[in-house]
Design a protein around this motif. Structure first.
Motif, PDB file in Angstrom:
ATOM      1  N   MET A   1       3.349  31.476  13.976  1.00 52.37           N
ATOM      2  CA  MET A   1       4.063  31.583  15.256  1.00 52.37           C
ATOM      3  C   MET A   1       3.103  31.459  16.440  1.00 52.37           C
ATOM      4  O   MET A   1       3.406  30.766  17.412  1.00 52.37           O
ATOM      5  N   ASN A   2       1.958  32.140  16.353  1.00 49.17           N
ATOM      6  CA  ASN A   2       0.969  32.038  17.433  1.00 49.17           C
ATOM      7  C   ASN A   2       0.506  30.597  17.606  1.00 49.17           C
ATOM      8  O   ASN A   2       0.446  30.083  18.719  1.00 49.17           O
ATOM      9  N   LEU A   3       0.175  29.955  16.497  1.00 48.12           N
ATOM     10  CA  LEU A   3      -0.323  28.585  16.539  1.00 48.12           C
ATOM     11  C   LEU A   3       0.751  27.617  17.031  1.00 48.12           C
ATOM     12  O   LEU A   3       0.496  26.776  17.911  1.00 48.12           O
ATOM     13  N   ALA A   4       1.952  27.733  16.495  1.00 50.43           N
ATOM     14  CA  ALA A   4       3.026  26.816  16.894  1.00 50.43           C
ATOM     15  C   ALA A   4       3.330  26.955  18.391  1.00 50.43           C
ATOM     16  O   ALA A   4       3.539  25.947  19.075  1.00 50.43           O
ATOM     17  N   GLY A   5       3.331  28.175  18.890  1.00 55.42           N
ATOM     18  CA  GLY A   5       3.601  28.378  20.315  1.00 55.42           C
ATOM     19  C   GLY A   5       2.560  27.728  21.206  1.00 55.42           C
ATOM     20  O   GLY A   5       2.889  27.064  22.198  1.00 55.42           O
TER      21      GLY A   5
ATOM     22  N   ALA B   1       3.153  24.317  23.582  1.00 57.65           N
ATOM     23  CA  ALA B   1       2.895  24.331  25.031  1.00 57.65           C
ATOM     24  C   ALA B   1       2.006  23.153  25.447  1.00 57.65           C
ATOM     25  O   ALA B   1       2.189  22.584  26.528  1.00 57.65           O
ATOM     26  N   LEU B   2       1.062  22.774  24.586  1.00 52.81           N
ATOM     27  CA  LEU B   2       0.210  21.619  24.877  1.00 52.81           C
ATOM     28  C   LEU B   2       0.946  20.299  24.638  1.00 52.81           C
ATOM     29  O   LEU B   2       0.743  19.325  25.356  1.00 52.81           O
ATOM     30  N   ALA B   3       1.800  20.266  23.625  1.00 52.76           N
ATOM     31  CA  ALA B   3       2.455  19.017  23.228  1.00 52.76           C
ATOM     32  C   ALA B   3       3.602  18.619  24.147  1.00 52.76           C
ATOM     33  O   ALA B   3       3.802  17.424  24.418  1.00 52.76           O
TER      34      ALA B   3
ATOM     35  N   ASP C   1       2.540  24.195   7.532  1.00 49.66           N
ATOM     36  CA  ASP C   1       3.112  25.268   8.345  1.00 49.66           C
ATOM     37  C   ASP C   1       3.528  24.802   9.733  1.00 49.66           C
ATOM     38  O   ASP C   1       4.550  25.245  10.257  1.00 49.66           O
ATOM     39  N   VAL C   2       2.749  23.927  10.351  1.00 50.94           N
ATOM     40  CA  VAL C   2       3.069  23.413  11.689  1.00 50.94           C
ATOM     41  C   VAL C   2       2.757  21.919  11.716  1.00 50.94           C
ATOM     42  O   VAL C   2       1.721  21.486  11.211  1.00 50.94           O
ATOM     43  N   VAL C   3       3.662  21.169  12.333  1.00 51.55           N
ATOM     44  CA  VAL C   3       3.489  19.725  12.512  1.00 51.55           C
ATOM     45  C   VAL C   3       3.685  19.420  13.995  1.00 51.55           C
ATOM     46  O   VAL C   3       4.658  19.878  14.597  1.00 51.55           O
ATOM     47  N   VAL C   4       2.773  18.660  14.582  1.00 50.04           N
ATOM     48  CA  VAL C   4       2.965  18.157  15.941  1.00 50.04           C
ATOM     49  C   VAL C   4       3.263  16.674  15.800  1.00 50.04           C
ATOM     50  O   VAL C   4       2.507  15.933  15.177  1.00 50.04           O
ATOM     51  N   ARG C   5       4.391  16.285  16.388  1.00 48.06           N
ATOM     52  CA  ARG C   5       4.766  14.874  16.369  1.00 48.06           C
ATOM     53  C   ARG C   5       5.419  14.516  17.688  1.00 48.06           C
ATOM     54  O   ARG C   5       5.893  15.377  18.419  1.00 48.06           O
ATOM     55  N   CYS C   6       5.433  13.214  17.973  1.00 44.19           N
ATOM     56  CA  CYS C   6       5.999  12.694  19.209  1.00 44.19           C
ATOM     57  C   CYS C   6       7.162  11.776  18.848  1.00 44.19           C
ATOM     58  O   CYS C   6       7.396  11.499  17.685  1.00 44.19           O
TER      59      CYS C   6
ATOM     60  N   LEU D   1      -4.052  16.224  22.688  1.00 42.82           N
ATOM     61  CA  LEU D   1      -3.001  16.913  23.434  1.00 42.82           C
ATOM     62  C   LEU D   1      -3.472  17.342  24.824  1.00 42.82           C
ATOM     63  O   LEU D   1      -2.813  18.156  25.480  1.00 42.82           O
ATOM     64  N   ASP D   2      -4.618  16.832  25.235  1.00 43.10           N
ATOM     65  CA  ASP D   2      -5.189  17.151  26.549  1.00 43.10           C
ATOM     66  C   ASP D   2      -5.357  18.653  26.766  1.00 43.10           C
ATOM     67  O   ASP D   2      -5.042  19.180  27.836  1.00 43.10           O
ATOM     68  N   GLY D   3      -5.847  19.350  25.746  1.00 46.61           N
ATOM     69  CA  GLY D   3      -6.024  20.787  25.914  1.00 46.61           C
ATOM     70  C   GLY D   3      -6.828  21.406  24.794  1.00 46.61           C
ATOM     71  O   GLY D   3      -7.467  20.704  24.004  1.00 46.61           O
TER      72      GLY D   3
END
Length: 187
Positions: free
Chosen positions: A51-55, A59-61, A87-92, A172-174
């Motif tokens: 949850m901490n990581l996904a949040g 916010a960056l994505a 556990d977490v996936v960042v996608r566009c 993700l510029d952050g």
């Protein structure tokens, strides 16, 4: 004299998807080396890290038109007998019609003691075959430690970070301070 043992051919992704659709919604399955594997409910500590990581990642994505999502299966044309669920996936891009992503930008696996060897072994091999994947985070749950795997052309580099480190994410510029990922937990 040697004895040859024929290994049964496992499921491919198409067969797994049909099979998984018939399973109860409460069950979470991933496909590893052609075998369906039931995922045990994670511990609270594990979920807090997720949850901490996904949040922080979301916010960056979000300003880039991307999002952090838990529990999407990842697919790769190079390995048709794998559909792991990190556990977490960042996608566009537009939202997916189902729970299967072929275009992750970042994947995070939070290690559990029972899955550590698999997550740090075969799954890393698989993730490296996903062309869109730029960053893989291996997050330890029993100590404050994160491995940042980053694609550099055809190669991958890895950096280990401790409690005072920062996960730098130019994609993700952050960045995310390691301590923020473990917020609310004692070590």
């Amino acid at each position: 004299m040697s004895l040859a043992v024929k290994r049964d051919v496992g499921m491919d992704v198409a067969a797994f998807r049909l099979w998984a659709e018939a399973r109860p919604d409460a069950e979470r399955w991933e496909l590893l080396d052609g075998e369906p594997v039931l995922m045990a409910p994670p511990r609270e500590r594990h979920q807090r890290i997720v949850m901490n990581l996904a949040g922080r990642l979301d916010a960056l994505a979000e300003p880039r038109g991307c999002r952090a999502v838990p529990n999407l299966a990842i697919l790769s044309a190079a390995m048709d007998d794998f559909a792991p669920i990190p556990d977490v996936v960042v996608r566009c891009g537009p939202p997916l019609p189902d729970g299967y992503a072929t275009d992750p930008l970042l994947v995070a696996e939070v290690l559990s003691p029972s899955t550590m060897s698999l997550d740090r072994g075969r799954k890393i091999d698989f993730y490296r075959t996903v062309p869109s994947l730029k960053v893989l985070l291996i997050v330890y749950s029993d100590e404050i430690r994160i491995e940042v795997w980053r694609r550099a052309g055809e190669d991958w580099g890895v950096t280990a970070l401790g409690p005072d480190g920062t996960v730098t994410l130019p994609e993700l510029d952050g960045s995310v301070p390691v301590r923020d990922i473990y917020r609310g937990l004692t070590v």
